[in-house]
Scaffold this active site. Sequence first.
Site, PDB file in Angstrom:
ATOM      1  N   GLU A 197      14.164  -6.167 -13.705  1.00 34.57           N
ATOM      2  CA  GLU A 197      13.809  -4.797 -14.075  1.00 34.57           C
ATOM      3  C   GLU A 197      15.011  -4.036 -14.635  1.00 34.57           C
ATOM      4  O   GLU A 197      14.871  -3.250 -15.575  1.00 34.57           O
ATOM      5  CB  GLU A 197      13.215  -4.051 -12.876  1.00 34.57           C
ATOM      6  CG  GLU A 197      11.853  -4.551 -12.428  1.00 34.57           C
ATOM      7  CD  GLU A 197      10.782  -4.440 -13.511  1.00 34.57           C
ATOM      8  OE1 GLU A 197      10.982  -3.684 -14.485  1.00 34.57           O
ATOM      9  OE2 GLU A 197       9.750  -5.115 -13.386  1.00 34.57           O
ATOM     10  N   GLN A 252      15.614  -0.923 -21.838  1.00 33.08           N
ATOM     11  CA  GLN A 252      16.149  -0.869 -23.206  1.00 33.08           C
ATOM     12  C   GLN A 252      16.207  -2.235 -23.898  1.00 33.08           C
ATOM     13  O   GLN A 252      16.806  -2.345 -24.973  1.00 33.08           O
ATOM     14  CB  GLN A 252      17.564  -0.247 -23.219  1.00 33.08           C
ATOM     15  CG  GLN A 252      17.682   1.090 -22.528  1.00 33.08           C
ATOM     16  CD  GLN A 252      16.962   2.200 -23.260  1.00 33.08           C
ATOM     17  OE1 GLN A 252      16.845   2.171 -24.472  1.00 33.08           O
ATOM     18  NE2 GLN A 252      16.461   3.177 -22.530  1.00 33.08           N
ATOM     19  N   THR A 253      15.637  -3.285 -23.305  1.00 34.89           N
ATOM     20  CA  THR A 253      15.732  -4.617 -23.917  1.00 34.89           C
ATOM     21  C   THR A 253      14.365  -5.308 -23.874  1.00 34.89           C
ATOM     22  O   THR A 253      13.648  -5.216 -22.878  1.00 34.89           O
ATOM     23  CB  THR A 253      16.762  -5.483 -23.162  1.00 34.89           C
ATOM     24  OG1 THR A 253      17.986  -4.758 -23.027  1.00 34.89           O
ATOM     25  CG2 THR A 253      17.041  -6.776 -23.916  1.00 34.89           C
ATOM     26  N   GLY A 258      24.267  -4.671 -22.992  1.00 36.14           N
ATOM     27  CA  GLY A 258      24.665  -3.277 -23.123  1.00 36.14           C
ATOM     28  C   GLY A 258      24.530  -2.512 -21.819  1.00 36.14           C
ATOM     29  O   GLY A 258      24.132  -3.053 -20.786  1.00 36.14           O
ATOM     30  N   TYR A 259      24.873  -1.222 -21.859  1.00 37.36           N
ATOM     31  CA  TYR A 259      24.754  -0.358 -20.680  1.00 37.36           C
ATOM     32  C   TYR A 259      25.396  -1.024 -19.457  1.00 37.36           C
ATOM     33  O   TYR A 259      24.756  -1.260 -18.424  1.00 37.36           O
ATOM     34  CB  TYR A 259      23.290  -0.013 -20.396  1.00 37.36           C
ATOM     35  CG  TYR A 259      22.601   0.691 -21.550  1.00 37.36           C
ATOM     36  CD1 TYR A 259      22.680   2.074 -21.695  1.00 37.36           C
ATOM     37  CD2 TYR A 259      21.894  -0.039 -22.499  1.00 37.36           C
ATOM     38  CE1 TYR A 259      22.056   2.721 -22.758  1.00 37.36           C
ATOM     39  CE2 TYR A 259      21.264   0.606 -23.572  1.00 37.36           C
ATOM     40  CZ  TYR A 259      21.354   1.986 -23.688  1.00 37.36           C
ATOM     41  OH  TYR A 259      20.744   2.612 -24.743  1.00 37.36           O
ATOM     42  N   TYR A 290      11.334   4.230 -10.612  1.00 32.36           N
ATOM     43  CA  TYR A 290      10.613   3.116 -11.233  1.00 32.36           C
ATOM     44  C   TYR A 290      11.026   1.774 -10.633  1.00 32.36           C
ATOM     45  O   TYR A 290      10.184   0.976 -10.219  1.00 32.36           O
ATOM     46  CB  TYR A 290      10.827   3.095 -12.744  1.00 32.36           C
ATOM     47  CG  TYR A 290      10.421   1.775 -13.339  1.00 32.36           C
ATOM     48  CD1 TYR A 290       9.076   1.430 -13.418  1.00 32.36           C
ATOM     49  CD2 TYR A 290      11.369   0.840 -13.750  1.00 32.36           C
ATOM     50  CE1 TYR A 290       8.683   0.198 -13.922  1.00 32.36           C
ATOM     51  CE2 TYR A 290      10.984  -0.392 -14.258  1.00 32.36           C
ATOM     52  CZ  TYR A 290       9.651  -0.708 -14.347  1.00 32.36           C
ATOM     53  OH  TYR A 290       9.266  -1.928 -14.823  1.00 32.36           O
ATOM     54  N   ASP A 332       7.126   3.333 -15.823  1.00 34.36           N
ATOM     55  CA  ASP A 332       8.108   3.219 -16.896  1.00 34.36           C
ATOM     56  C   ASP A 332       7.497   3.752 -18.195  1.00 34.36           C
ATOM     57  O   ASP A 332       6.426   4.359 -18.190  1.00 34.36           O
ATOM     58  CB  ASP A 332       8.573   1.763 -17.055  1.00 34.36           C
ATOM     59  CG  ASP A 332       7.470   0.838 -17.568  1.00 34.36           C
ATOM     60  OD1 ASP A 332       6.295   1.274 -17.657  1.00 34.36           O
ATOM     61  OD2 ASP A 332       7.782  -0.322 -17.886  1.00 34.36           O
ATOM     62  N   CYS A 366      -7.010  -1.425 -29.388  1.00 32.11           N
ATOM     63  CA  CYS A 366      -8.068  -0.908 -28.516  1.00 32.11           C
ATOM     64  C   CYS A 366      -9.244  -1.869 -28.382  1.00 32.11           C
ATOM     65  O   CYS A 366      -9.948  -1.873 -27.358  1.00 32.11           O
ATOM     66  CB  CYS A 366      -8.561   0.435 -29.039  1.00 32.11           C
ATOM     67  SG  CYS A 366      -7.279   1.712 -29.087  1.00 32.11           S
ATOM     68  N   CYS A 380     -10.848   5.429 -21.777  1.00 30.68           N
ATOM     69  CA  CYS A 380      -9.743   6.043 -22.518  1.00 30.68           C
ATOM     70  C   CYS A 380     -10.229   7.206 -23.382  1.00 30.68           C
ATOM     71  O   CYS A 380     -10.947   7.015 -24.365  1.00 30.68           O
ATOM     72  CB  CYS A 380      -9.049   4.999 -23.389  1.00 30.68           C
ATOM     73  SG  CYS A 380      -7.633   5.650 -24.303  1.00 30.68           S
TER      74      CYS A 380
END
Length: 347
Positions: free
Chosen positions: A35, A40-41, A79-80, A118, A136, A198, A207
Amino acid sequence: MLNDIVIPLTQWYRQNKRSLPWRDRHNAYYTWVSEIMLQQTRVEAVKPYFQRFIEELPDVEALAECPEEKLLKLWEGLGYYNRVRNMQLAAQTVMQEYLGVLPASYEALLSLKGIGSYTAGAIASIAYNIPVPAVDGNVLRVITRITENDGDILKQSVKHKIEEQLKEIMPEESPGDFNQALMELGAVVCVPNGEANCEICPVSFACKAMRHGTIDHFPVKTQKKDRKLEDRTILVIQDGEKTAIRRRPSRGLLAGLYEFPNVSGHLSKEETLEMIREMNLDPLYIEPLPDAKHIFSHIEWRMTAYRVRVSSLEDNNRANLLFVSRKQSDRQYAIPSAFSAYTRYIE
């Protein structure tokens, strides 16, 4: 309305879920690692990183004790980097306070460094069958479309309201499957930018956005501020078969990682050669490399670059640079993806 989606969505997930290396293990550590990596990936990009990470650091204890340079190297490309540093701090807390086992408590998970609502919800529900939501970006998109919620999803109050709505319908049995079903729906069916599929959605009957033709109106997000543009000159300095890198400061952007020497602004060849000499290096040859750019969350680097050959010097006269081979770079030194356009020039 939301209560009606629980059974059909969970059944759809069990029949159609993707095969992922961290799924169906009921392993809290695997869920945690995956997680954090998935933030971001894309899923396909994460798979090899996850496999490599788990092979080297198979449990909380291994993560807690891993030397920093090795840890950053394992994270290279995702990253991060503060995320994996926070994971290590959390792992150390788990070793000290929970005997090396991630706690089976949403509140306790939330107290660990780097774990937000999350991630705590994902671990608690997937690994420990605790009926708490895990909201998320995919889940926010699915729920705002189903309910036609026009609140700004970047506001914490809107996210909190959706968490409260999901708490009310969270199944006591298999809450992890339901949470993953929402995530999976957002990842492969109810995708961004109004391109939702859909016709194959198992909960399209509930929905509102599909019924009213407003899919592309949701979710609502405030416009992000323009990124700051920053010009930089990157120097690929080479002595024989080795290339110069240096370590960035321990605080700030890309803290503690390795980089090619670089400066603000776009330098000319003549300015670059002058700077090389000021570094007590003797340039023999210079060539321009292709321009590149890298986008951070708040800054965009626009990079020009030069490869510079220098004459061999004594190790104590190298301007605090570390000259490394390709093999050393690949094995030991974490160079962030901001410089990926130029790492191929390491010989």
